[in-house]
Design a protein around this motif. Structure first.
Motif, PDB file in Angstrom:
ATOM      1  N   GLU A 483     -62.843  72.489 -52.964  1.00 55.76           N
ATOM      2  CA  GLU A 483     -63.811  73.374 -52.301  1.00 55.76           C
ATOM      3  C   GLU A 483     -65.241  72.852 -52.474  1.00 55.76           C
ATOM      4  N   LEU A 484     -65.574  72.327 -53.682  1.00 58.87           N
ATOM      5  CA  LEU A 484     -66.920  71.798 -53.907  1.00 58.87           C
ATOM      6  C   LEU A 484     -67.168  70.550 -53.073  1.00 58.87           C
ATOM      7  N   GLU A 485     -66.145  69.667 -52.931  1.00 57.28           N
ATOM      8  CA  GLU A 485     -66.309  68.483 -52.075  1.00 57.28           C
ATOM      9  C   GLU A 485     -66.563  68.894 -50.632  1.00 57.28           C
ATOM     10  N   GLN A 486     -65.874  69.938 -50.181  1.00 54.38           N
ATOM     11  CA  GLN A 486     -66.085  70.411 -48.812  1.00 54.38           C
ATOM     12  C   GLN A 486     -67.510  70.952 -48.630  1.00 54.38           C
ATOM     13  N   LYS A 487     -68.056  71.652 -49.644  1.00 53.48           N
ATOM     14  CA  LYS A 487     -69.422  72.167 -49.552  1.00 53.48           C
ATOM     15  C   LYS A 487     -70.424  71.021 -49.460  1.00 53.48           C
ATOM     16  N   LEU A 488     -70.202  69.980 -50.308  1.00 56.41           N
ATOM     17  CA  LEU A 488     -71.129  68.847 -50.282  1.00 56.41           C
ATOM     18  C   LEU A 488     -71.109  68.145 -48.929  1.00 56.41           C
ATOM     19  N   GLN A 489     -69.945  68.027 -48.304  1.00 52.17           N
ATOM     20  CA  GLN A 489     -69.858  67.394 -46.981  1.00 52.17           C
ATOM     21  C   GLN A 489     -70.581  68.236 -45.933  1.00 52.17           C
ATOM     22  N   VAL A 490     -70.463  69.561 -46.048  1.00 53.46           N
ATOM     23  CA  VAL A 490     -71.154  70.433 -45.086  1.00 53.46           C
ATOM     24  C   VAL A 490     -72.686  70.321 -45.253  1.00 53.46           C
ATOM     25  N   LEU A 491     -73.144  70.215 -46.499  1.00 52.05           N
ATOM     26  CA  LEU A 491     -74.580  70.142 -46.755  1.00 52.05           C
ATOM     27  C   LEU A 491     -75.196  68.817 -46.332  1.00 52.05           C
ATOM     28  N   GLN A 492     -74.418  67.770 -46.115  1.00 55.33           N
ATOM     29  CA  GLN A 492     -74.932  66.478 -45.671  1.00 55.33           C
ATOM     30  C   GLN A 492     -75.399  66.528 -44.214  1.00 55.33           C
ATOM     31  N   SER A 493     -75.029  67.512 -43.465  1.00 56.30           N
ATOM     32  CA  SER A 493     -75.393  67.637 -42.053  1.00 56.30           C
ATOM     33  C   SER A 493     -76.880  68.014 -41.922  1.00 56.30           C
ATOM     34  N   PRO A 494     -77.598  67.526 -40.867  1.00 56.66           N
ATOM     35  CA  PRO A 494     -79.037  67.854 -40.708  1.00 56.66           C
ATOM     36  C   PRO A 494     -79.280  69.347 -40.508  1.00 56.66           C
ATOM     37  N   ASN A 495     -78.401  70.025 -39.779  1.00 55.14           N
ATOM     38  CA  ASN A 495     -78.554  71.461 -39.501  1.00 55.14           C
ATOM     39  C   ASN A 495     -77.641  72.276 -40.401  1.00 55.14           C
ATOM     40  N   ALA A 496     -77.622  71.945 -41.693  1.00 58.22           N
ATOM     41  CA  ALA A 496     -76.702  72.606 -42.611  1.00 58.22           C
ATOM     42  C   ALA A 496     -77.101  74.050 -42.833  1.00 58.22           C
ATOM     43  N   LEU A 497     -76.074  74.916 -42.982  1.00 61.82           N
ATOM     44  CA  LEU A 497     -76.281  76.329 -43.273  1.00 61.82           C
ATOM     45  C   LEU A 497     -75.991  76.588 -44.736  1.00 61.82           C
ATOM     46  N   CYS A 498     -76.487  77.685 -45.233  1.00 61.94           N
ATOM     47  CA  CYS A 498     -76.218  78.060 -46.626  1.00 61.94           C
ATOM     48  C   CYS A 498     -74.751  78.440 -46.750  1.00 61.94           C
ATOM     49  N   PRO A 499     -74.021  77.900 -47.734  1.00 60.73           N
ATOM     50  CA  PRO A 499     -72.595  78.219 -47.868  1.00 60.73           C
ATOM     51  C   PRO A 499     -72.331  79.684 -48.162  1.00 60.73           C
ATOM     52  N   LEU A 500     -73.329  80.424 -48.663  1.00 63.81           N
ATOM     53  CA  LEU A 500     -73.096  81.831 -49.031  1.00 63.81           C
ATOM     54  C   LEU A 500     -73.569  82.777 -47.929  1.00 63.81           C
ATOM     55  N   CYS A 501     -74.855  82.627 -47.517  1.00 65.10           N
ATOM     56  CA  CYS A 501     -75.408  83.573 -46.527  1.00 65.10           C
ATOM     57  C   CYS A 501     -75.371  83.050 -45.105  1.00 65.10           C
TER      58      CYS A 501
END
Length: 1007
Positions: A483-501
């Motif tokens: 799950e943490l690896e998936q969050k890090l991959q999502v955050l690498q995107s330029p238009n990344a959203l907050c994983p919580l809100c």
């Protein structure tokens, strides 16, 4: 199992027989060889287990009978049971099983003979193989164990102990181990192949996208070419219609041309036929005259054919009559020759009879000698009738005295053996106490190890539970890391959203979230590696505990044997407490027996025997003189035979004299019949009449042949006459046919001219229409080339999609086979360990090692009774051997089962012992095995059947064997001994005597 009653009907050599075992403790089954002694024991085994020495089941039925029935009642485990087994010839057996209750016998029979058989074995706790190797000592099997090689003895012992079931388990475990090993290797190869195939998944997806693009472009271009082709095909269709019409008209023109040619040819043929018929009609007079001459010659030939048939028939019949006459004459001549041969035979018999009658005076003298010899023999026969009862009475008294002395000697030897054994036991008391103390110390040490082994086992269970908890934590950490690896991959995107809100992050918040997630990931990964390290340490601890558990288990393998040995030593120590009192009682009884053997036993029988001897001397009967008298009678017996021959010869001489005149008259009569048959018989007269008939016919075959030749030469006029008649009929018909052909020819010429005009008109229209064939062919060729290209692209696309589907399936299969591989490897290890445990060196060897001390002790106890403590047996399971080819000698232990036999002269090989000594050793080992097998089957050995040959024993050996049987009688409820030796038979007070007659075997019980 204690026998109570046995009822036989049509079993082997018995018709109807009943044997009541009540009151029999030690009994002897005696009778001559082949009388049916062993059949009684076979009846017991057949009734309970359905087994006997018969190879075919119907062979147990008495010869000539249709049905067999055996009813056996026995006592076992404080219960009385009854087994009834019947069988009809050619049918199946019927089995009934009952138990005795206060209200009578209650059935225990189940549905089906196999189920009932299982119930019987369940109650008596003995199967057939265990019974014949324990309670039933069968003929010829006493020395089977001793005569085998040492390595084969272990196999026999394993077979008797039914250790072959472990061989079956070993083979099953070995097969399962091989199966799982092969399956694991197959899965490893399959996983390697799948891994290689999965590497081409991304390349295959790119190929599918490129193929779809090329396929769309080709399909658009193909649609445009199809529209242009359809417009050209409309023009071509119009031109094809004009061409088809031209072909049709041209075909009609060709057909009319052919019809005209055919009609012209037919006109010429009809004219030719008319000319030929006219030539035949002009020769009418000549043809009619030739045909008349042919008919005349044919009539003459038919008349000659009738004469030929009559001549042939008469000639054939005359030949048959001549053959019949010859046959009749030969028959009379044969009977004439027979009569002459009979007359010569009568003359020969007269000469032989005359020779017999010349010995009449010599025969009368011999008859007088025969009468005198018979009178002398009659005197000796009467004297023998008086002596025989006295001889039988003397033999009976002598046998009774011998039995009394033998029983005294046997009892004395038994007391001596018992005294020696008790003294030996008394001297061994300090050794037994020390051995019991040593065994107690060993058991105490092993009990401490058992407690430690239980602690090792509890420690291993605790470690396994700890590993299971660690595995749960490991799975949780793996899931959290994913799950943490998936969050890090999502955050690498330029238009990344907050994983919580799920809101957009500015640069400051974005860096903080990434930093926090990376710290959480590193912390989780550290905990994950800690769990992995703990699992590895725990696994090593379990391996160490498992090794320690196996070592302690091997040390505890002899715990049960030591406890059993301690119990045996305690029992032996308890038995030595009363030894002194028993020795005093044995000494008093021994002195009394020794004084009796000096001659003071059975005084009344000895006095009666002396009186019989005196009376026999007074009678003065001599068997030799009696035999000489019988031989004298046999010497003159020939006179009676000769006297009967002389009487027959006199009677026969008179008969021959009466038959000779009749035979001579018969011979003369046959001579006259032969002459009359050749001249005056009906057959001879018929032959003469047929000869006259052939002469009157006056038939000539030469003249007949000339007439046949003339008929054949004039036969052509018949054909020419038929042609003339046919010409008269056909000539008018052909003239009419010629006129019809001329009319049809004119009509066909007019139609041909009309079709030629239509052909010219259609050709002009075709010249005015364009031909698009070349354009259509070029366009169709281009469309076909593009269609093949489309088919190839579609096929490639299908293969690529199918390959992608297969790769997805392989991905699922890869995961499944990894799980299967782990399972197969685990099962392979389990079954490999089971194979070693079930093998010859595993459980089987351990069981044999535990059994042999008990077998050795029981054997020596019995052998001491049989040999007066002169023989001792020791079982050795390992011995030292040599190995290697070098000059140095290396010793190693060899697995064996040697039997060492010691006597007063030392230890010798079994083959050097005499027949009697070898039999005693075999008997002791066999009886010890019987007790051991019964104990292992869970049944008490209450019945002992000894069906062995005692021919190898001398008198002293037989007496010791009887003494041994009497000594062990207290150990058994019933002992049955089978023998045909009189000395052994007389030693038993209770006897079951078997006698065989023409009506079958019979049983006589003597108690």
């Amino acid at each position: 199992m204690i026998p109570v009653q046995l009822i036989l009907k049509n079993f082997l050599s018995y018709r109807d027989a009943t044997l009541d075992f009540g009151g029999l403790h030690t009994a002897c089954i005696c009778g001559s060889n082949g009388a049916g002694k062993s059949s009684l024991l076979e009846a017991i085994t057949w009734s309970i287990w359905g087994q006997s020495r018969a190879t075919v089941e119907d062979d147990v039925i008495y010869s000539g009978a249709k049905e067999v029935r055996v009813d056996f009642t026995f006592y076992n485990n404080q219960q009385t049971y009854r087994v009834i087994r019947t069988r009809a010839r050619g049918a199946t057996s019927i089995l009934e099983f009952q138990i005795e209750t206060p209200a009578g016998f209650r059935p225990l029979t189940r549905k089906g003979m196999r189920a009932t058989q299982d119930v019987i074995i369940q109650h008596i706790k003995l199967d057939y193989e265990t019974f014949i190797n324990s309670a039933y000592l069968r003929q010829g099997r006493a020395d089977e164990f001793m005569l085998k090689r040492p390595t084969e003895r272990k196999e026999i012992l394993a077979e008797l102990l039914k250790l072959d079931q472990y061989d079956v388990l070993e083979e099953r475990a070995k097969d399962s181990s091989k199966l799982y090993k092969g399956r694991a290797e197959e899965l490893e190869r399959s996983l390697d192949n799948i891994k290689v195939q999965l590497q081409q998944q991304e390349t295959t997806k790119a190929q599918r996208v490129e193929l779809e693009s090329q396929l769309n472009s080709l399909q658009q271009q193909q649609a445009l070419d199809n529209i242009q082709l359809q417009s050209l095909q409309v023009v071509e269709h119009k031109r094809q219609n004009w061409e088809q019409q031209l072909n049709f008209v041209w075909q009609q023109y060709q057909n009319l041309s052919q019809d005209c040619d055919r009609l012209h040819e037919e006109q010429l043929a009809v004219k030719s036929q008319l000319a030929d018929l006219k030539v035949i009609l002009n020769q009418a007079a000549e043809i009619i005259a030739g045909y008349a001459q042919y008919q005349s010659l044919q009539s003459q030939e038919e008349a000659f054919a009738v004469k030929s048939e009559q001549h042939t028939r008469a000639t054939s019949f005359r030949q048959q009559q001549q053959q019949e006459l010859t046959k009749q004459v030969q028959t009379i001549e044969y009977r004439f020759q027979q009569a002459q041969a009979q007359l010569e035979g009568l003359e020969q018999q007269e000469q032989e009879i005359q020779q017999t009658l010349t010995k009449s005076s010599e025969v009368e003298t011999a008859l007088a000698q025969l009468a005198s010899a018979r009178k002398h023999l009659n005197y000796f026969d009467q004297l023998q009738m008086q002596v025989n009862p006295l001889l039988q009475q003397r033999l009976s008294l002598q046998n009774q005295l011998d039995r009394t002395r033998a029983s005294l000697v046997a009892r004395l030897e038994q007391l001596q053996a018992t005294e020696t054994q008790l003294q030996s036991q008394y001297r061994r008391q300090p050794q037994l106490q020390q051995a019991a103390l040593d065994v107690g110390i060993q058991i105490e040490e092993l009990e401490k190890k058992r407690v430690y082994l239980q602690r090792v086992q509890e420690k291993g269970q605790e470690r396994r539970h700890f590993i299971e908890r660690l595995q749960v934590h490991q799975r949780d950490y793996e899931k959290l890391l994913g799950e943490l690896e998936q969050k890090l991959q999502v955050l690498q995107s330029p238009n990344a959203l907050c994983p919580l809100c799920e809101r957009h992050l500015d640069e400051h918040h974005w860096s903080r979230v990434i930093q926090k997630t990376q710290l959480e990931y590193e912390d989780t990964q550290g905990q994950f590696w800690v769990v992995r390290e703990q699992m590895a340490v725990s696994d090593r601890e379990i391996q160490v505990l498992r090794q320690e558990y196996r070592e302690i288990s091997q040390q505890l393998a002899g715990y049960d044997a030591l406890r059993e040995q301690r119990g045996q030593l305690a029992a032996k120590l308890q038995a030595t407490t009363d030894v002194q009192e028993q020795l005093q009682q044995i000494a008093l009884e021994r002195e009394h027996l020794e004084s009796s053997l000096q001659g003071d036993y059975a005084p009344d029988k000895q006095v009666e025997l002396q009186q019989l001897e005196q009376y026999l001397q007074q009678l003065n009967y001599n068997e030799q003189d009696h035999t000489l008298a019988r031989s004298e009678v046999e010497r003159w017996r020939w006179a009676e035979i000769k006297q009967a021959q002389i009487k027959d010869a006199t009677k026969k001489q008179a008969q021959l004299a009466a038959r000779k005149p009749k035979l001579q008259a018969t011979i003369d009569e046959f001579k006259l019949k032969i002459q009359l048959e050749q001249t005056d018989s009906d057959t001879a007269k018929q032959i003469e009449a047929l000869t006259q008939e052939i002469k009157e016919l006056n038939y000539s075959s030469e003249q007949h042949n000339k007439l046949r030749q003339a008929v054949r030469e004039s036969q052509s006029w018949q054909l020419r006459y038929q042609q003339f008649l046919s010409a008269q009929q056909k000539y008018p018909q052909l003239e009419t046919r010629l006129e019809d052909l001329a009319s049809s020819y004119k009509s066909r010429l007019a139609d041909q001219q009309r079709f030629a005009t239509q052909i010219d008109s259609i050709v002009e229209q075709l010249k005015a229409t364009a031909n698009p064939t070349e354009q259509i062919n070029a366009l169709e060729q281009q469309i076909a080339i593009r269609r093949r290209e489309l088919d190839e692209k579609i096929a490639n696309l299908g293969r690529v999609e199918q390959l992608l589907h297969q790769l997805q399936t392989l991905q699922t299969q890869y995961v499944q086979e990894q799980e299967q591989l782990k399972y197969c490897q685990q099962q392979h290890r389990v079954y490999h360990e089971l194979t070693q445990a079930f093998g010859k060196n595993g459980i089987q060897a351990l069981m044999i090692e535990n059994v042999l001390p008990q077998l050795e002790a029981e054997t020596n106890q019995l052998l001491s009774r049989l040999s007066a403590n002169q023989l001792h047996v020791q079982f050795v399971t390992v011995k030292a051997g040599r190995s290697g080819k070098s000059t140095r000698k290396h010793t190693k232990l060899i697995d064996t089962l040697d039997i060492l036999i010691a006597d007063g002269r030392g230890t010798r090989a079994y083959e050097t012992y005499s027949g009697g000594e070898a039999f005693r050793i075999n008997f002791a080992i066999r009886l010890a095995l019987a007790k051991l097998l019964a104990q292992r089957a869970g049944a008490a050995l209450q019945l002992l059947i000894v069906d062995e040959g005692f021919g190898t024993q001398d008198n002293e050996g037989c007496d010791r064997l009887i003494a041994a049987i009497n000594a062990i009688a207290s150990d058994f409820a019933c002992i049955l001994t089978v023998t045909h030796i009189p000395h052994l038979k007389e030693a038993f007070q209770a006897r079951i005597e078997v006698n065989k007659t023409q009506q079958g075997s019979h049983i006589y019980l003597s108690i």
